[in-house]
Enzyme design. Structure first.
Site, PDB file in Angstrom:
ATOM      1  N   LYS A   1       0.840  -1.197   0.000  1.00 51.56           N
ATOM      2  CA  LYS A   1       0.000   0.000   0.000  1.00 51.56           C
ATOM      3  C   LYS A   1       0.874   1.246   0.000  1.00 51.56           C
ATOM      4  O   LYS A   1       1.553   1.531   0.983  1.00 51.56           O
ATOM      5  CB  LYS A   1      -0.930   0.053   1.203  1.00 51.56           C
TER       6      LYS A   1
ATOM      7  N   GLU B   1      10.206   0.645  10.205  1.00 48.92           N
ATOM      8  CA  GLU B   1      11.210   1.698   9.993  1.00 48.92           C
ATOM      9  C   GLU B   1      10.516   2.995  10.342  1.00 48.92           C
ATOM     10  O   GLU B   1       9.642   3.443   9.620  1.00 48.92           O
ATOM     11  CB  GLU B   1      11.658   1.751   8.527  1.00 48.92           C
TER      12      GLU B   1
ATOM     13  N   CYS C   1      13.575  10.242   7.358  1.00 49.24           N
ATOM     14  CA  CYS C   1      13.545   9.766   8.741  1.00 49.24           C
ATOM     15  C   CYS C   1      14.933   9.812   9.371  1.00 49.24           C
ATOM     16  O   CYS C   1      15.070   9.989  10.566  1.00 49.24           O
ATOM     17  CB  CYS C   1      12.968   8.366   8.807  1.00 49.24           C
TER      18      CYS C   1
ATOM     19  N   GLU D   1      10.454  14.974  16.023  1.00 47.66           N
ATOM     20  CA  GLU D   1      10.754  14.899  14.597  1.00 47.66           C
ATOM     21  C   GLU D   1       9.885  15.894  13.838  1.00 47.66           C
ATOM     22  O   GLU D   1       8.662  15.848  13.923  1.00 47.66           O
ATOM     23  CB  GLU D   1      10.485  13.477  14.086  1.00 47.66           C
TER      24      GLU D   1
END
Lengths: 310, 486, 304
Positions: B191, B265, B299, B396
């Site tokens: 997806k 991840e 990331c 983040e």
């Protein structure tokens, strides 16, 4: 033959007094107190609680410390404190310490055998289990400076960089020792965790907790740094949640959780994304219970890049 | 007054747009299930837009549980009927074929990636797409050599892998997921992210072209609910997810009590540590690459900068000057360094952090480059004098925003670098070999770049410690999540 | 112009240079796409920055005169062309060039100091320098003593450059590092600093007699040294890559590198030069191509 074994053979506490009354053995035996092992010391549980460990026949063997959530917390603090020093020891040194543990265990075979018998194992099983536990420590001692080689890689990247990946310990590992095989199960779960540089907090078998505390005494005198291994006796039902939810624990290793228990552990582990390793070991004497892939279960792979140039 | 370089030169680069003539996008894309494009059960579609112009590019299927069921069924059937029976070497050859087809159509994929996601064409052309091809090429070769990767073990596939990927490297993440899964003998349901589905759907066309047996790769589009249905599907053996730590946590919880394997991840807040003895000009380049690559939608971005105090002024001045030469704008312009922020929502998030940073008392610095009128844009941004307790240091941001701190001793740098729940990546800059190895071994993260940053290679395992994820992708170690060992 | 500090720089404050990082940066520079208006502007700018060079043992007065003519009349079919910056010759051709360029803005540059090796004594180098300046050289291109540099005798290298600078008087001094012999970027960086602190007006990559000559990578290292020196002293030192820059595309990449490293103030012949000979015609061909849309042949451009 040790006292404890004699007692076990007779499988009756009443016989203790009988034995003591014999003419050749008049002195009063000193009974052992089984405590927790945290940060290299043997404290009683801060909660003051205990439970009566009984022989299969229902006779009380010992008052076992029933560790609390706070004991666990203290153990994690000790494990975290010990982690960097233990991880920084050379692989050779860690191998020697594991081997030393095997030597110490060998030297106290009789005691471990008799304790297992006391806790319900039959004698042949107990002998076999202790032998296997000693050999298991030797086995992992040998891996201390080899698993890195087997599981590392130098990666041939396209750019002008030297690139390598190698295993590093995860950190603090919570270990739920199996209910069966109070010694071998314990050793089989601890050894691959610590040989790789992790520190750990272990919840011992509820059925056979004595082996774990005697094992702790042995570690205390075999150069394992204080805090690298911490052992609690207590109730799985009570402590499982805390083992898996603590924010400063990096991984949980278990081997015989019921599916509901496993689900609980996996759900609480989400708090800090700790790794949950549920080993599926049917036979603690087989290779499935001793192989280097089990070391890798509590290792992270780190990849490092560096340019190659003048 | 500190001397600075004046970059507003009379000589400016004329627009150099990449041609889009050869790009064919359908008005509508269906799900790719069982080797064919099939409409969603609900008949519903949603738009995918170009974040640089806010114009609609196409519309794609909004998949629900019924579509997920269909896709998983198809993957299961393909696993049983074809893929588990396919000779490993032949599996590899399919992957080689896909790699080659991607190389042949690289330009097309690069342009669509930039159109749909907003990343500069310079990056999609020189980083994303070449890495996609390389990734398939690398894992193709593993297909018939798996026994060598796991000494003393028999290797078998898991079955059906459900894979959910993010919007920052759409096709590259698809490659990271599909290539090792297929090489190990699994079939997949993938997806793509809601905002960037197009290259995955073009990949579906390419997979058709490659004659891959139907159902080995299924691609279904949708939003969070689609992903959730995939995670919950009882016949999926493994979930591979790349995305935020928040969603990773939800997935881990969903999977509790099931036998599904998973790799995650997740997020990061990497420290990039510059020592006084570093090659400072290359370090500045590394800082730039670390935080402004892909608009900071990375990331493993080096979003926390630590500069040793003795060179802090020098490094900051050089960094500011280098930042001034960065060009923000049309992703399709070959000279664009920083493209469009991927979505309105992400831009809002970044802007809110920029506000937070100022309120927290950090000193804001942004470059003076002009921004286009339409679309979602963010100037390269620094926060000087940030501290560990600031949210801009802890959380983040996933944008071109760098929090800068100084340090005095190596010990202090390590302590601050590790003072985070994340552990994906880190950077170290020093000319002293012994120091480099000391610091790289102390940083608790899965990837450490020493005297470089944001380098990727299919042979190099990638993945996080702590809350940055579970498992590795890439390299030999990237095979493990897709096999059973006995 | 601020006076150069007349002591060796403190190398502790000079950053080391990482070769791979430099190559990465250059990969980004060469990925720039310069089209249309910006390309024509760049081509013209490059022409104006040329040091049209002939440094050949076979050079004759006639050849030098032809080159000087070319310098003034690059391609008369095209209006609005700049002249080149300078003509660069051997010492014994200085007076010929000076005469041929009389009345133009084109400078005369002469190599000196026992070019290209520098293997002679200091007094002879100084004498040669004074001679070319007295014969009309506006600019002097000297070579550094690489042997002394490798031996770590930085004071010698520094003093020699300072002495030549003094001998130059009003003439501008370009200091050739011969980067192709220096092997590492760390050496290039150090030699750049020695030259600047000793008074160089320009630093220059190469004699053209040693390969590799100029590269984008080595030029970046030198530009960064120039920038850091400017940060520190406020004095702007010029840059001259020389040798191996034979086509327009490459020249434009140098300009991109210059623009993105030193910016506006350096984008002029006063602070940036190309040492080249065949480059001129390729720049001209590209300009004609840009104006007409038709690819050109070298047969239609004078080779001087």
């Amino acid at each position: 033959m040790s006292k404890a074994r004699k007692i076990a053979k007779n499988d009756s506490l009443e016989l203790i007094s009988a034995a003591q009354n014999k003419a050749e053995d008049k002195r009063l035996e000193v009974l052992k107190t089984y405590k927790l092992y945290i940060g290299g010391a043997f404290p009683r549980t801060e909660s003051g609680r205990y439970w009566k460990l009984k022989t299969p026949a229902g006779k009380v063997i010992a008052n076992v410390s029933r560790a609390s959530r706070k004991d666990f917390r203290n153990a994690v603090v000790a494990a975290r404190r010990a982690f960097s020093g233990w991880a920084a020891k050379t692989a050779y040194n860690r191998g020697q310490i594991l081997y030393r543990m095997a030597e110490m265990l060998e030297g106290r075979r009789e005691q471990f055998i008799s304790e297992l018998v006391l806790q319900g194992s039959n004698e042949n099983e107990a002998v076999r289990e202790v032998n296997a536990a000693i050999d298991r420590l030797v086995y992992y001692a040998g891996w201390a400076d080899k698993y890195q080689q087997v599981f590392s890689a130098v990666n041939p990247v396209q750019s002008s960089h030297f690139n390598f990946s190698l295993p590093e310990p995860m950190g603090v590992v919570a270990v739920i020792a199996p209910e069966s095989h109070g010694l071998l199960g314990l050793v089989s779960c601890i050894a691959p965790v610590i040989v790789g540089g992790n520190s750990c907090v272990v919840l011992s078998s509820e059925k056979q907790p004595l082996s774990s505390i005697t094992f702790a005494e042995l570690m205390e005198s075999s150069d394992v740094p204080a805090g690298a291994i911490n052992i609690l006796t207590g109730f799985r039902e009570e402590l499982l949640e805390h083992f898996s939810s603590h924010m400063d624990v990096n991984a949980v290793v278990s081997s015989d959780l019921e599916s509901a228990e496993l689900k609980e552990v996996q759900s609480s582990a989400v708090s800090n994304l700790k790794r949950v390793i549920n080993l599926k070991i049917k036979d603690w004497f087989s290779d499935e219970a001793q192989n280097p892939y089990l070391i890798m279960e509590t290792q992270e792979i780190k990849t490092t890049w560096h340019p190659i140039g003048l | 007054m500190e001397r600075r370089i004046e970059f507003n030169t009379s000589w400016q680069y004329s627009p150099a747009p990449e041609s889009t003539d050869h790009i064919v996008l359908s008005k509508r894309y269906d799900n790719f299930i069982g080797g064919a494009f099939v409409p969603p059960a609900s008949g519903k579609y949603f738009d995918t837009i170009n974040p640089a112009t806010e114009e609609k590019l196409s519309e794609v299927a909004l998949s629900d549980e019924a579509d997920v069921n269909r896709a998983v069924e198809s993957a299961r059937e393909a696993f049983n009927r074809y893929w588990s029976k396919c000779l490993p070497a032949e599996r590899g050859k399919y992957l080689y074929r896909i790699a080659r087809l991607i190389q042949e159509r690289a330009r097309e994929f690069a342009v669509i990636e930039s159109l749909d996601g907003g990343k500069p064409i310079r990056e999609s052309r020189t980083v994303d797409i070449p890495l996609v091809a390389a990734h398939f090429f690398y894992y193709a070769g593993w297909a018939d050599k798996l026994e060598y990767a796991f000494p003393n073990r028999r290797v078998s596939p898991l079955g059906v892998a459900g894979q959910i990927i993010p919007w920052n490297f759409p096709l590259l993440m698809a490659a990271w997921k599909i290539a090792p899964a297929l090489a190990c003998g699994n079939t997949v349901v993938l997806k793509p992210a809601e905002t960037t589905p197009l290259t995955a759907l073009k990949l579906a066309e390419l997979i058709q072209e490659a004659d891959l047996p139907p159902g080995v790769v299924n691609i279904i589009t949708g939003a969070g609910e689609t992903g959730q249905a995939l995670v919950r599907h009882p016949d999926v053996d493994k979930i591979a997810f790349t995305g935020s730590t928040e969603v990773g946590r939800i997935i881990q919880k969903e999977l509790a009590g099931t036998n599904k394997k998973y790799t995650l991840e997740l997020g990061g807040k990497a420290a990039n540590i510059i020592f006084e003895d570093a090659a400072l000009d290359q370090a500045v380049e590394g800082i730039i690459n670390g935080i402004f690559f892909n608009q900071g939608h990375v990331c493993c971005a080096g979003s926390r900068l630590f500069v040793q105090e003795s060179v802090a002024d020098t490094v900051i001045r050089k960094l500011k000057d280098r930042m001034e030469s960065l060009i923000v704008g049309n992703p399709l312009d070959k000279n664009t360094d920083i493209g469009a922020i991927n979505s309105r929502q992400q831009l809002d998030t970044i802007n809110s952090y920029i506000e937070i940073g100022q309120k927290e008392g950090a000193e804001l610095y942004q470059t003076s480059c002009p921004l286009p009128e339409r679309g979602y844009w963010c100037r390269p941004t620094l926060f000087l004098n940030a501290s560990q307790s600031h949210r801009i240091v802890q959380e983040e941001i996933f944008g071109p925003v760098l929090a800068v701190q100084t340090f005095r001793t190596a010990e202090e740098a390590i302590e601050k670098a590790n003072n985070t729940p994340y552990g994906l990546s880190g950077g170290v800059w020093s000319d002293k070999g012994a120091k480099v190895f000391k610091i790289t071994s102390k940083i608790r993260s899965g990837v450490v770049w020493a005297n470089t940053y944001n380098k990727f290679d299919p042979t190099a395992p990638f993945g996080g410690y702590k809350e940055s994820g579970v498992g590795r992708e890439g390299g030999l170690h990237g095979l493990l999540p897709y096999v059973n060992l006995a | 112009m601020a006076a150069a500090t007349q002591t060796l720089p403190d190398f502790r404050y000079s950053p080391v240079v990482d070769q791979v990082g430099v190559a990465d940066r250059i990969a980004r520079v060469t990925a720039r796409s310069i089209k249309k208006e910006s390309k024509i502007e760049a081509l013209k700018l490059a022409l104006s920055m040329l040091d049209l060079t002939t440094l050949d043992a076979k050079d004759t007065a006639g050849k030098v005169r032809q080159l000087c003519y070319k310098a003034r009349h690059l391609h008369d079919d095209l209006p609005d062309l700049p002249t080149v910056a300078a003509v660069c010759v051997y010492p014994n051709m200085v007076s010929v060039a000076k005469k041929a360029l009389e009345g133009s803005t084109v400078k005369v540059a002469s190599v000196a100091t026992a070019f290209p090796t520098g293997m002679t004594s200091l007094d002879i180098k100084l004498e040669e320098t004074r001679r070319v300046v007295s014969e009309g050289a506006d600019e002097v291109d000297m070579v550094i003593s690489r042997g002394r540099f490798f031996a770590g005798d930085y004071n010698y290298v520094f003093d020699e450059i300072a002495a030549v600078k003094e001998a130059c008087g009003q003439a501008h001094l370009k200091v050739i590092l011969e980067t192709g012999e220096l092997e590492t970027y760390d050496n290039v960086r150090r030699a750049s600093e020695i030259a600047m602190y000793a008074g160089a007006d320009f630093i220059k990559t190469s004699t053209g007699k040693v390969k590799p000559a100029a590269t984008l990578e080595v030029t970046l290292v030198m530009l960064e040294a120039i920038r850091d020196y400017y940060y520190q002293t406020g004095r702007m030192v010029g840059m001259k890559p020389a040798g191996g820059i034979s086509n327009a595309k490459l020249a434009i990449q140098y300009l991109v590198l210059l623009k993105e490293t030193l910016g506006e103030a350096w984008m002029t012949p006063q602070y940036f030069r190309f040492g080249a000979s065949s480059l001129a015609n390729d720049l001209l061909m590209q300009i004609v191509k840009q104006k007409t849309g038709i690819y050109q042949s070298i047969d239609y451009f004078s080779k001087d």
